[in-house]
Design an enzyme around this catalytic site. Structure first.
Site, short mmCIF file in Angstrom:
data_model
loop_
_atom_site.label_atom_id
_atom_site.label_comp_id
_atom_site.label_asym_id
_atom_site.label_seq_id
_atom_site.Cartn_x
_atom_site.Cartn_y
_atom_site.Cartn_z
CB SER A 166 -5.80 -4.95 -10.80
OG SER A 166 -5.86 -6.37 -10.71
CG ASP A 167 -5.36 -5.66 -4.13
OD1 ASP A 167 -4.98 -6.84 -4.17
OD2 ASP A 167 -5.42 -5.01 -3.07
CB ALA A 168 -6.51 -10.19 -5.35
N GLY B 43 -9.27 -7.08 -8.75
CA GLY B 43 -9.58 -5.64 -8.78
C GLY B 43 -10.30 -5.20 -10.04
#
Ligand code: NOJ
Length: 759
Positions: A285-287, A289
């Site tokens: 995931s993105d941070a 996310g």
């Protein structure tokens, strides 16, 4: 059997001996071995240990980060935001010596355009129109990062961006899927090398899947509404190119995509990415996310977020802690199939095995500095910066400048700023080592009198979020009186010189994440200063340092020479001086349209036609307060020499659906000095099952030619170039229709040929 033996070896501690450096992975580990090793491990893992591998924890950045704890508890698949070789080894020791299974941790960091040696920002690298230079830059970055102990970079960022207001346009290759795909593949090859696990290379990560660059209004993080046809024809090709180049990981985007957030979007992460494209790596995931799925009101709570993300096809969670909190319970309660969790664990472990981490978990601290200071790296950075620069204007052959100049003034807030020369994404303990433009000019003309005055400072109206992460005291803003004094000093400095070089644009923190703008003009009082200096009647050269298109309307009419130098990296100042004084002839081209104002965004050359196309009487009333045309079109860039295109030939007037046809053109250097031209091929389909863009880039080649030299450049047009995903058919099609073909120096090329595709 073989796998059992391997696990036993690992468990007896021989692994630590192998890690001393004796092991060198000179060939990819065969698939069957990877599989056997992964299965052997998986068979021994508890549910908690499995969840640990799907968890990425912060190793720094936030004071509450406690990676040791995570490693001891259930393990951690990966640690990010740590940039400290010694600490890497200490934590790795915890991972491979304390827990039962001794699974090494994967260190990830944003190594975006260099690690110690900083290359031009990715948008600039795309302006080189030279994928080989981008590949070599990524290889240098990988070598330095790997030497320092980093295994995984969160790059390349391959988001297409057609809205210049969007701050993250700086991180990608610009507006075009064809150029973007070439640059994406080149970076994957550069970062990962010939195979995953190749020595001196790192795992790459194609991000942010997908269509993050289409944020409403260019506002970072805003939702994206993009129809499937445009996703597949425009936003997806660089991602698919990364998969085809063997990228080992993907990062999902933050935002909501057509009402289903990317991090919980099964169609995106599973159906398209794995089902259609055959991606075999893992998705992170993105941070924060996964946690963000709650904030987006897509997930009702943390448990729902973890379930939605994992069942959509997201394998590893970056930093928000929902997986370790909820995944095990989800499996125990029967809401999440154990097999689905295992699948995600397999993907993560397989990458660790391929990278050779089990054999070589530690980093040789003694070797780091010699790799980071290798002079060959700076040479590559200088070459990359030279090749990425774009000459936007050169009235009366104002450039190149003569080396006989004895007195010049350098003005502007960016002329001597190391951090802004290196550019965005420099937050993780990075100490700028850049050569500024001022320093580059002084080195080029050691005997000349070079006076410098920065003029008024520029700064964001709203400070960058990332500023808060950089330790140390913050400089207070200039008072209006200080700014005025700086303004006057810059004008006086200019008055005293024979020639003025104004280095202006945007600070590094003015583009990048959370750095969108509504306006695209020169921030602060820069244009006012430029006007005052031009009014002195001296020759003025404008060097732009920036990470996005700028609407420099006044300068484009009134400053005779303009060089777009982007954020050129460590060797940037030398490269600028090389170009200004003609040691290098600029050959870069814009990878993105420059609009006349922020309000004209999004704008790209690949728009569909309208009933009042360019040239029609109604065209110029798109806006009643200004021309709707680009300030500079996609693909544009000048040279110190001139080129002529001739003899455009399509090998056959007709080609069958599925067949290929060659398109060739002669390009001649008609000027007096050697130079590079980027030969660009555009097509337009004149009718079809869908309407198609008025111009689409379908081939390019950067060629170097001596004065008078001619070269024939040949491209192939086939199904890959002529098919598209049809909205009316909801599938990929190639139409039997007539096409325009243009070849030339930018997206306004006029040299034309016809091509007809027949059934
Ligand atoms: C957030 C950014 O969107 C992404 O590009 C980056 O890789 C991660 N943070 C990790 O730093």
């Amino acid at each position: 059997m073989r796998a059992m033996k391997w696990t036993a070896v690992a468990a007896t501690g021989l692994l630590a001996a192998a890690s001393s450096g004796a092991f060198a992975q000179t060939a990819p580990i065969p698939d069957d071995q990877v599989k056997a090793r992964v299965e052997a491990l998986l068979a021994q893992m508890t549910l908690e240990e499995k969840v640990g591998q799907l968890t990425q924890v912060a190793g720094g950045l936030f004071p509450e980060a406690k990676p040791e704890e995570a490693l001891r508890k259930g393990g951690a698949g990966s640690i990010l935001w740590l940039n400290d070789t010694k600490k890497f080894n200490e934590l790795q020791k915890v991972a491979v010596e304390e827990p039962r299974l001794k699974i090494p941790v994967l260190y990830g960091l944003d190594v975006i355009h260099g690690y110690r040696t900083i290359f031009p920002v990715p948008l600039a690298m795309a302006a080189s129109w030279d994928p080989s230079v981008h590949e070599r830059a990524a290889a240098v970055a990988a070598k330095e990062a790997r030497a320092a102990g980093i295994h995984w970079t969160f790059a390349p960022m391959v988001d297409i961006a057609r809205d210049a207001r969007w701050g993250r346009i700086v991180e990608g290759a610009g507006e075009d899927p064809y150029l973007g795909a070439a640059m994406a593949a080149a970076q994957v090859r550069g970062f990962q090398g010939p195979y995953l696990g190749a020595p001196d290379h790192v795992l790459a990560c194609a991000k942010h899947f997908g269509a993050y660059g289409a944020a409403d209004g260019g506002r970072d993080y805003d939702p994206v509404y993009v129809p499937e046809g445009r996703l597949r024809n425009v936003y997806f090709p660089p991602f698919q190119a990364a998969v085809n180049a063997g990228v080992g990981s993907f990062m999902s985007a933050y935002m909501d995509l057509n009402d289903v957030p990317a991090g919980g979007n099964r169609w995106l992460l599973t159906d398209v990415l794995r089902g259609e494209w055959g991606f075999k790596g893992f998705v992170v995931s993105d941070a924060m996310g996964v946690g963000n799925l709650e904030i987006l009101h897509f997930a009702r709570d943390g448990r729902d977020a973890a379930w939605k993300a994992l069942s959509a096809g997201l394998d590893m969670e970056m930093a928000s802690g929902r997986f370790p909190q909820h995944l095990a319970a989800l499996v125990k309660d029967g809401q999440l199939a154990a097999a689905q969790l295992d699948e995600a664990v397999r993907r993560v472990l397989a990458v660790k095995v391929r990278l050779g981490l089990f054999e070589k978990p530690y980093t040789d601290e003694a070797r780091v500095e010699s790799v980071l200071t290798d002079p060959a790296h700076r040479k590559e950075a200088r070459l990359a910066a030279q090749r990425s620069m774009v000459l936007l204007r050169n009235e009366g052959k104002a450039l190149p400048l003569p080396k006989t100049l004895t007195s010049l003034a350098v003005i502007g807030p960016l002329a001597d700023s190391k951090a802004d020369t290196e550019g965005s994404w420099m937050v993780f303990g990075h100490v700028p080592a850049a050569v500024t433009v001022l320093e580059g000019l002084k080195a080029k003309l050691p005997g000349a009198k070079i006076d410098y005055a920065p003029g008024p400072e520029i700064r964001r109206d709203v400070p960058s979020f990332f500023e808060t992460l950089i330790p140390g005291p913050k400089k207070p803003p200039q008072t209006p009186a200080e700014a005025e004094a700086a303004f006057q000093k810059a004008v006086e400095t200019a008055r005293g010189a024979d020639l003025v070089i104004a280095v202006m644009g945007e600070r590094a923190d003015m583009s990048g994440e959370a750095a969108s703008r509504a306006l695209l003009d020169l921030p602060g009082r820069q244009e006012e200063l430029l006007k005052a200096v031009v009014a002195l009647g001296k020759p003025v050269v404008l060097v732009l340092l920036n990470g996005r298109p700028l609407s420099i309307n006044w300068a484009s009419q009134n400053v005779p020479a303009i060089l777009e130098a982007w954020e050129p990296g460590t060797e940037g100042g030398h490269a600028v001086a090389d170009v200004l004084f003609g040691d290098v002839n600029p050959g870069g081209k814009l990878p993105v349209t420059f609009p006349r104002s922020g309000a004209h965004s999004p704008l790209s050359s690949a728009r569909n036609l309208t009933h009042s196309p360019e040239g029609a009487p109604m065209y110029n009333v798109r806006y009643w307060d200004g021309a709707p045309t680009p300030l500079y079109p996609f693909g544009y860039g000048l040279s110190y020499t001139t080129f002529a295109f001739s003899n455009l030939k399509v090998a056959a007037l007709q080609v069958q659906v599925g067949g290929k046809v060659a398109v060739s053109v002669d390009v001649t250097n008609t000027g007096a000095v050697a130079g590079d031209e980027v030969v660009q091929l555009y097509v337009h389909q004149k009718a079809g099952r869908d309407s198609r863009p008025m111009r689409e880039l379908k081939g390019f080649r950067r060629v170097g030619l001596k004065p008078g030299e001619k070269q024939t450049v040949t491209f192939a047009l086939g199904p890959d170039e002529l098919r598209y995903w049809s909205t009316s058919q909801r599938r990929w099609v190639q139409d039997a229709e007539a096409f325009d073909v243009w070849v030339g120096a930018d997206s306004t090329a006029t040299l034309h040929a016809d091509l007809t595709v027949v059934p």
